[in-house]
Design an enzyme around this catalytic site. Structure first.
Site, short mmCIF file in Angstrom:
data_model
loop_
_atom_site.label_atom_id
_atom_site.label_comp_id
_atom_site.label_asym_id
_atom_site.label_seq_id
_atom_site.Cartn_x
_atom_site.Cartn_y
_atom_site.Cartn_z
N TYR A 160 2.02 -22.18 5.90
CA TYR A 160 2.08 -23.04 7.07
C TYR A 160 2.77 -22.28 8.19
O TYR A 160 3.91 -21.82 8.04
CB TYR A 160 2.87 -24.33 6.76
CG TYR A 160 3.00 -25.24 7.96
CD1 TYR A 160 1.98 -26.13 8.27
CD2 TYR A 160 4.11 -25.20 8.78
CE1 TYR A 160 2.07 -26.96 9.38
CE2 TYR A 160 4.22 -26.03 9.90
CZ TYR A 160 3.18 -26.91 10.19
OH TYR A 160 3.28 -27.72 11.30
N ASP A 238 6.57 -14.37 9.30
CA ASP A 238 6.91 -15.67 9.87
C ASP A 238 8.27 -16.08 9.31
O ASP A 238 8.38 -16.57 8.19
CB ASP A 238 5.84 -16.69 9.50
CG ASP A 238 6.13 -18.09 10.04
OD1 ASP A 238 7.27 -18.33 10.46
OD2 ASP A 238 5.21 -18.93 10.04
N LYS A 265 12.67 -23.07 15.07
CA LYS A 265 13.57 -24.02 14.43
C LYS A 265 14.98 -23.97 15.04
O LYS A 265 15.15 -24.21 16.22
CB LYS A 265 13.62 -23.78 12.92
CG LYS A 265 12.30 -23.91 12.20
CD LYS A 265 11.84 -25.34 12.06
CE LYS A 265 10.64 -25.46 11.15
NZ LYS A 265 10.08 -26.82 11.11
#
Length: 423
Positions: A160, A238, A265
């Site tokens: 994801y 990532d 984030k």
């Protein structure tokens, strides 16, 4: 059959108790249904029969609209590393607000934040900001395509990388229409057959986040570095979720040097934030002084350097010292070990935990898996413990050992209750 009926009856009891406990959340959900599809604008937050509505938080606790305080082990799906209402970050945001926002130019925070990021992550020589991890990954992919002249991107099953970069085995009509190849995660030999001179980049999470908190092995990630280098493809790591796991991110922990890294984030201090960076020769392509003939690339975005995210990011970057990062990641590891020990002591085979450091994934198996997951989630909510419905925990720096021990004890009570269905 009797076991399933018993589970369904238990689930209905838990649902009824949940509905009775949370009338204001229910009313807010019903009001939202008329104007938001499914009363929702962020898919991961939906839960049946309706999700809780939160109105505030402090430290590692959050407060619902119904007046209940929950021990928060979601931590905004890893974005709330600093806990809630962190004073240094609040002060930085207030100062930035007083100075003015949306000024239409460069501000005094962006260079400092860039410097802090470059100093922390060894593989990032230059960096650019975006508004989310999704944007960061899209820009990294676009840069890889532009620099290599190739079109194909290798990703991994259950990976994801954002709302339009989600790979869970089935075709996702919401994914951006790049030419993707999908390999099995942690499978070196299967991946080797797919990494050819057609590949522009390999995009990989060092730990699958939404895919179940599955740790990528050192051998697997090292092999990706070697294989991409051998065919002239770029390796994009990532670290939107995993940069929290070690002082230098997972790339520092494993000693792997990707070509590009994506971030997001918590690095924006709880505000919208993303970043991508890496090798100087690649990132220099975004120098606006370069013409198209000189290989210049454009990267725009009204809020890329928005004052609030930049100011919050600078304040936030100074909070998690290496010692702080190591402490809360050790807490997560201890929790995971304790839960697996509980399962072993109860001779349970259909429950296990995975993850690394401060991220913990819960996995149920067997034909009653979905029923167990929902009962598990509602069981913890009844005890005012908030975890991700999909079976997810993210610790933050405000958690103490006694918080994790409390959660382990409550999960143990659930496993003991349903032991016959889990052996």
């Amino acid at each position: 059959m009797s076991e399933i009926l018993g589970m369904q009856a238990a689930l209905e009891h838990l649902r009824s108790a949940y509905i009775a406990k949370n009338p204001k959340s229910k009313a807010a959900f019903e009001e939202a249904e008329a104007i938001l599809p499914g009363a929702n604008t962020r898919a991961v937050l939906y839960t049946s029969p309706f999700p809780l509505r939160f109105i505030g938080g402090h430290g590692c606790y959050i407060n619902s609209a119904d007046g209940h305080e929950y021990l928060d082990f979601v931590s905004e799906y890893s974005a709330a590393v600093y806990g809630h209402s962190c004073e240094p970050i609040k002060d930085a945001i207030k100062k930035a607000l007083d100075e003015g926002v949306s000024l239409g130019g460069h501000n005094m925070y962006e260079v400092e934040l860039a410097s802090l990021i470059v100093a922390r992550f060894n593989a990032i020589e230059m960096v650019r900001f975006t508004n989310s991890g999704t944007e960061a990954n899209l820009m990294a992919i676009a840069l890889a395509i532009a620099c290599t002249g190739r079109r194909k991107i290798l990703v991994f099953d259950h990976g994801y990388h954002g709302s339009c970069l989600s790979f869970h085995g089935l075709d996702n009509p919401m994914n951006v229409p790049y030419d993707f190849a999908i390999a099995p995660y942690n499978d070196i030999e299967a991946t080797r057959t797919l990494i050819t001179e057609e590949i522009a980049a390999v995009l990989v999470e060092p730990v699958l986040g939404a895919g179940g908190a599955i740790l990528g092995t050192h051998a697997f990630l090292t092999a990706l570095r070697e294989m991409t280098s051998s065919v002239g493809a770029l390796l994009i790591l990532d670290e939107v979720m995993t940069s929290r796991m070690a002082p230098g991110g997972m790339q520092g922990y494993y000693g792997i040097h990707p070509d590009l890294t994506t971030l997001g984030k918590y690095l924006g201090g709880g505000l919208s934030f993303g970043a991508f960076g890496g090798r100087r020769d690649l990132m220099q392509r975004f120098d606006p002084r370069l013409t198209a003939k000189e290989g210049g690339l454009s990267h725009s975005g009204t809020f890329n350097n928005n004052v609030l995210s930049m100011a919050a990011g600078v304040a936030a970057a100074k909070i998690p010292t290496p010692e702080v990062i190591l402490r809360f990641n050790r807490l997560g590891a201890s929790m995971r070990e304790a839960l697996n020990a509980v399962a072993k002591s109860l001779s349970i085979s259909k429950f296990r935990t995975t993850g690394f450091g401060s991220l913990v994934g819960f996995h149920f198996s067997g034909e009653n898996r979905e029923l167990l997951i929902e009962c598990f989630y509602l069981h913890l909510l009844q005890r005012n413990i908030y975890v991700g419905k999909r079976g997810f925990i993210a610790l933050n720096i405000m958690h103490e050992e006694w918080h994790t021990e409390l959660v382990v004890a409550e999960i143990r009570s659930f496993l003991e209750l349903w032991k016959d269905s889990l052996v």
